[in-house]
Design a protein around this motif. Structure first.
Motif, PDB file in Angstrom:
ATOM      1  N   CYS A   7     -10.498  29.164  -6.378  1.00 33.08           N
ATOM      2  CA  CYS A   7     -11.709  29.074  -7.259  1.00 33.08           C
ATOM      3  C   CYS A   7     -11.667  30.170  -8.504  1.00 33.08           C
ATOM      4  CB  CYS A   7     -12.873  29.890  -6.208  1.00 33.08           C
ATOM      5  SG  CYS A   7     -13.521  28.918  -4.899  1.00 33.08           S
ATOM      6  N   GLN A   8     -10.694  30.799  -8.229  1.00 34.10           N
ATOM      7  CA  GLN A   8     -10.244  31.940  -9.595  1.00 34.10           C
ATOM      8  C   GLN A   8      -9.646  30.902 -10.740  1.00 34.10           C
ATOM      9  OE1 GLN A   8      -6.622  33.580 -10.313  1.00 34.10           O
ATOM     10  NE2 GLN A   8      -7.337  35.761 -10.525  1.00 34.10           N
ATOM     11  N   ALA A   9      -8.780  30.065 -10.080  1.00 40.12           N
ATOM     12  CA  ALA A   9      -8.215  28.970 -11.304  1.00 40.12           C
ATOM     13  C   ALA A   9      -9.477  28.268 -11.864  1.00 40.12           C
ATOM     14  CB  ALA A   9      -7.178  28.272 -10.673  1.00 40.12           C
ATOM     15  N   LEU A  49     -23.155  24.212 -13.305  1.00 38.25           N
ATOM     16  CA  LEU A  49     -23.319  24.276 -11.836  1.00 38.25           C
ATOM     17  C   LEU A  49     -21.923  24.438 -11.160  1.00 38.25           C
ATOM     18  CD1 LEU A  49     -25.188  23.335  -9.516  1.00 38.25           C
ATOM     19  CD2 LEU A  49     -24.396  20.913  -9.956  1.00 38.25           C
ATOM     20  N   LEU A  50     -20.944  23.765 -11.802  1.00 36.10           N
ATOM     21  CA  LEU A  50     -19.624  23.838 -10.897  1.00 36.10           C
ATOM     22  C   LEU A  50     -19.097  25.194 -11.188  1.00 36.10           C
ATOM     23  CD1 LEU A  50     -17.495  22.215  -9.391  1.00 36.10           C
ATOM     24  CD2 LEU A  50     -16.393  21.580 -11.696  1.00 36.10           C
ATOM     25  N   TYR A  51     -19.404  25.914 -12.383  1.00 35.66           N
ATOM     26  CA  TYR A  51     -19.059  27.483 -12.556  1.00 35.66           C
ATOM     27  C   TYR A  51     -19.775  28.214 -11.491  1.00 35.66           C
ATOM     28  CZ  TYR A  51     -18.989  31.919 -14.825  1.00 35.66           C
ATOM     29  OH  TYR A  51     -18.830  33.349 -15.114  1.00 35.66           O
ATOM     30  N   GLY A  52     -20.922  27.976 -11.294  1.00 35.52           N
ATOM     31  CA  GLY A  52     -21.693  28.732 -10.410  1.00 35.52           C
ATOM     32  C   GLY A  52     -21.119  28.361  -8.668  1.00 35.52           C
ATOM     33  N   VAL A  53     -20.804  27.365  -8.496  1.00 36.69           N
ATOM     34  CA  VAL A  53     -20.362  27.149  -7.033  1.00 36.69           C
ATOM     35  C   VAL A  53     -19.162  27.783  -6.882  1.00 36.69           C
ATOM     36  CG1 VAL A  53     -19.632  25.077  -5.625  1.00 36.69           C
ATOM     37  CG2 VAL A  53     -21.912  25.102  -7.108  1.00 36.69           C
ATOM     38  N   MET A  54     -18.081  27.415  -7.708  1.00 37.68           N
ATOM     39  CA  MET A  54     -16.783  27.970  -7.660  1.00 37.68           C
ATOM     40  C   MET A  54     -16.361  29.162  -8.030  1.00 37.68           C
ATOM     41  SD  MET A  54     -14.387  24.376  -7.894  1.00 37.68           S
ATOM     42  CE  MET A  54     -13.269  25.059  -6.973  1.00 37.68           C
ATOM     43  N   GLY A  55     -16.920  29.278  -9.489  1.00 39.35           N
ATOM     44  CA  GLY A  55     -16.427  30.530 -10.143  1.00 39.35           C
ATOM     45  C   GLY A  55     -17.225  31.924  -9.751  1.00 39.35           C
ATOM     46  N   LEU A 114      -9.658  34.680 -26.327  1.00 40.94           N
ATOM     47  CA  LEU A 114      -8.254  34.735 -26.200  1.00 40.94           C
ATOM     48  C   LEU A 114      -7.830  33.366 -25.661  1.00 40.94           C
ATOM     49  CD1 LEU A 114      -7.735  38.233 -24.322  1.00 40.94           C
ATOM     50  CD2 LEU A 114      -7.341  37.506 -26.851  1.00 40.94           C
ATOM     51  N   SER A 115      -8.606  32.619 -24.972  1.00 36.64           N
ATOM     52  CA  SER A 115      -7.990  31.151 -24.277  1.00 36.64           C
ATOM     53  C   SER A 115      -8.026  31.692 -22.843  1.00 36.64           C
ATOM     54  CB  SER A 115      -6.781  30.624 -24.819  1.00 36.64           C
ATOM     55  OG  SER A 115      -5.634  31.098 -24.351  1.00 36.64           O
ATOM     56  N   ALA A 116      -7.953  30.736 -21.924  1.00 37.33           N
ATOM     57  CA  ALA A 116      -7.894  30.917 -20.407  1.00 37.33           C
ATOM     58  C   ALA A 116      -6.452  31.283 -19.928  1.00 37.33           C
ATOM     59  CB  ALA A 116      -8.282  29.600 -19.706  1.00 37.33           C
ATOM     60  N   PRO A 117      -5.235  30.826 -20.606  1.00 36.89           N
ATOM     61  CA  PRO A 117      -3.850  31.297 -20.354  1.00 36.89           C
ATOM     62  C   PRO A 117      -3.628  32.712 -20.475  1.00 36.89           C
ATOM     63  CG  PRO A 117      -3.959  29.008 -21.285  1.00 36.89           C
ATOM     64  CD  PRO A 117      -5.299  29.657 -21.254  1.00 36.89           C
ATOM     65  N   VAL A 118      -4.442  33.292 -21.543  1.00 32.04           N
ATOM     66  CA  VAL A 118      -4.239  34.528 -22.120  1.00 32.04           C
ATOM     67  C   VAL A 118      -4.819  35.507 -21.260  1.00 32.04           C
ATOM     68  CG1 VAL A 118      -3.978  36.230 -24.203  1.00 32.04           C
ATOM     69  CG2 VAL A 118      -3.236  33.827 -24.551  1.00 32.04           C
ATOM     70  N   ALA A 119      -6.228  35.130 -21.341  1.00 33.66           N
ATOM     71  CA  ALA A 119      -6.809  35.784 -20.481  1.00 33.66           C
ATOM     72  C   ALA A 119      -6.887  36.061 -19.126  1.00 33.66           C
ATOM     73  CB  ALA A 119      -8.513  35.469 -20.812  1.00 33.66           C
ATOM     74  N   PHE A 169     -11.491  30.204 -14.815  1.00 32.69           N
ATOM     75  CA  PHE A 169     -10.743  30.521 -15.984  1.00 32.69           C
ATOM     76  C   PHE A 169     -10.830  29.060 -16.719  1.00 32.69           C
ATOM     77  CE2 PHE A 169      -8.898  34.254 -14.219  1.00 32.69           C
ATOM     78  CZ  PHE A 169      -9.254  35.071 -15.244  1.00 32.69           C
ATOM     79  N   LEU A 170     -10.750  28.059 -16.034  1.00 34.56           N
ATOM     80  CA  LEU A 170     -10.629  26.634 -16.620  1.00 34.56           C
ATOM     81  C   LEU A 170     -12.052  26.049 -17.045  1.00 34.56           C
ATOM     82  CD1 LEU A 170      -8.381  24.946 -14.476  1.00 34.56           C
ATOM     83  CD2 LEU A 170      -7.564  25.494 -16.592  1.00 34.56           C
ATOM     84  N   LEU A 171     -13.178  26.358 -16.260  1.00 28.69           N
ATOM     85  CA  LEU A 171     -14.427  26.458 -16.696  1.00 28.69           C
ATOM     86  C   LEU A 171     -15.000  27.031 -17.896  1.00 28.69           C
ATOM     87  CD1 LEU A 171     -15.751  25.949 -13.146  1.00 28.69           C
ATOM     88  CD2 LEU A 171     -15.826  24.277 -14.800  1.00 28.69           C
ATOM     89  N   ILE A 172     -14.665  28.270 -17.975  1.00 27.02           N
ATOM     90  CA  ILE A 172     -14.955  29.240 -19.148  1.00 27.02           C
ATOM     91  C   ILE A 172     -14.413  28.598 -20.353  1.00 27.02           C
ATOM     92  CG2 ILE A 172     -15.035  31.457 -20.013  1.00 27.02           C
ATOM     93  CD1 ILE A 172     -15.027  32.470 -17.440  1.00 27.02           C
ATOM     94  N   ASP A 173     -13.062  28.325 -20.236  1.00 22.92           N
ATOM     95  CA  ASP A 173     -12.387  27.515 -21.452  1.00 22.92           C
ATOM     96  C   ASP A 173     -12.934  26.451 -21.816  1.00 22.92           C
ATOM     97  OD1 ASP A 173     -10.128  28.689 -23.391  1.00 22.92           O
ATOM     98  OD2 ASP A 173      -9.340  26.712 -22.618  1.00 22.92           O
ATOM     99  N   LYS A 174     -13.403  25.576 -20.980  1.00 21.09           N
ATOM    100  CA  LYS A 174     -13.925  24.203 -21.153  1.00 21.09           C
ATOM    101  C   LYS A 174     -15.237  24.349 -21.887  1.00 21.09           C
ATOM    102  CE  LYS A 174     -14.355  19.707 -21.269  1.00 21.09           C
ATOM    103  NZ  LYS A 174     -13.248  18.943 -22.159  1.00 21.09           N
TER     104      LYS A 174
END
Length: 325
Positions: A167-169, A77-83, A252-257, A172-177
């Motif tokens: 939102c971009q930040a 839900l948060l991913y859809g709203v922000m990401g 790759l993880s969020a920082p590398v990607a 990446f954090l949400l995908i990695d989580k």
């Protein structure tokens, strides 16, 4: 697939994602210039994506898709709203009022905002290198907006670009989580469904100028069918970009990607130059390079393995912390 092949495939997917994401600004701006509002362009983009991905996810994943969504619905839900909804809408708003190259540079100050939030809102200590990266990026940002000219940049466009960065930040954090719990197809389909419902409130579909899809839309110095621009934005700049982007982060993880994603700024600026004739001045080009260098340093400094890893407050409520490498 062994670790080396996994990372190599992740790198390739990340590059594809960055290049395809970069084309969305120029194509979307052409629609906005023709008569769409930024929110209408975003809704059309996300609606088309939903129509493609939801049936595909149900067909290919079946009941597994439902189980994955139920198990991770707060994050999705948060991913859809922000990401998805937030990032795309704010970026289109920024691109409608600023050159596409400037809008994308503002969006890529996301790592700087994460560090600033940690330091000044949470009051947490951060690595010295992160502070240095922030300082470098702010100098570059001053060049991009040409502060010596009295900050002549459109203020709403500036705020929208910085909102897109936040939102971009989160993206990446949400995908990695979420990690491997939800595959890229299901995650993107679920996020798009959330985004299309949310934006329908702000941009009702019946008010969208659909007639523009069957008429010529000016795209640089040529007229292009409106429907062709929408098809490109949906299939290439969104479906392809999100699926490959999610898959890249999972490998790759969020920082590398996130670092690979900086290619998007070059893609967007080149596409805007070729398609729309938008050229950045020398100060903006130099500032852009400085912004990306500073953001990269800041991002790597707060990546796992560094001295301090802290959650971003607005993600903490959903259990999202920095990626685990």
């Amino acid at each position: 697939m062994d670790g080396a092949r996994l990372r190599a495939s992740g790198l390739g997917l990340g590059i594809v994602s960055a290049i395809t994401f970069g084309t969305s600004g120029p194509f979307g701006k052409a629609l906005i210039t023709a008569g769409y509002s930024p929110l209408q362009a975003s809704w059309t983009r996300i609606a088309g994506t939903t129509l493609v991905l939801v049936p595909l996810a149900l067909l290919l994943r079946g009941r597994a898709a439902g189980r994955a969504v139920r198990g991770r619905w707060p994050l999705l839900l948060l991913y859809g709203v922000m990401g998805i909804a937030g990032c795309q809408s704010l970026y289109f708003l920024a691109a409608s009022r600023l050159p596409v190259g400037v809008a994308i540079l503002l969006e890529f100050t996301g790592p700087v905002l994460v560090v600033g939030w940690m330091r000044f809102v949470q009051g947490r200590s951060v690595p010295r290198s992160a502070s240095i990266g922030v300082g470098i990026a702010l100098v570059g940002l001053a060049c991009v907006v040409e502060v010596w000219s009295g900050l002549g940049i459109d203020p709403l466009g500036l705020l929208a670009g910085l909102g897109a960065a936040a939102c971009q930040a989160a993206y990446f954090l949400l995908i990695d989580k979420v990690g491997d719990d939800v595959d890229p197809l299901v995650m993107t389909a679920a996020g798009s469904t959330v985004g299309v419902v949310l934006l329908a409130v702000a941009a009702p579909p019946w008010r969208i100028p659909w007639h523009l899809l069957t008429t010529g839309v000016r795209f640089g110095d040529r007229l292009t069918p409106g429907w062709l621009l929408v098809v490109w934005i949906v299939l290439i700049s969104t479906v392809t970009a999100y699926l490959t982007g999610v898959a890249a982060v999972q490998r790759l993880s969020a920082p590398v990607a996130g670092a690979v994603a900086y290619i998007e700024t070059v893609s967007a600026a080149l596409c805007a130059w070729i398609a729309l004739g938008e050229r950045l001045g020398v100060p903006q080009l130099a500032g852009g390079a400085i912004v990306l260098a500073g953001a990269f340093v800041a991002q790597r400094s707060v990546a796992p393995g560094g001295p301090v890893v802290e959650p971003v407050p607005y993600l903490e409520a959903a259990g999202v912390t920095s990626s685990d490498g």
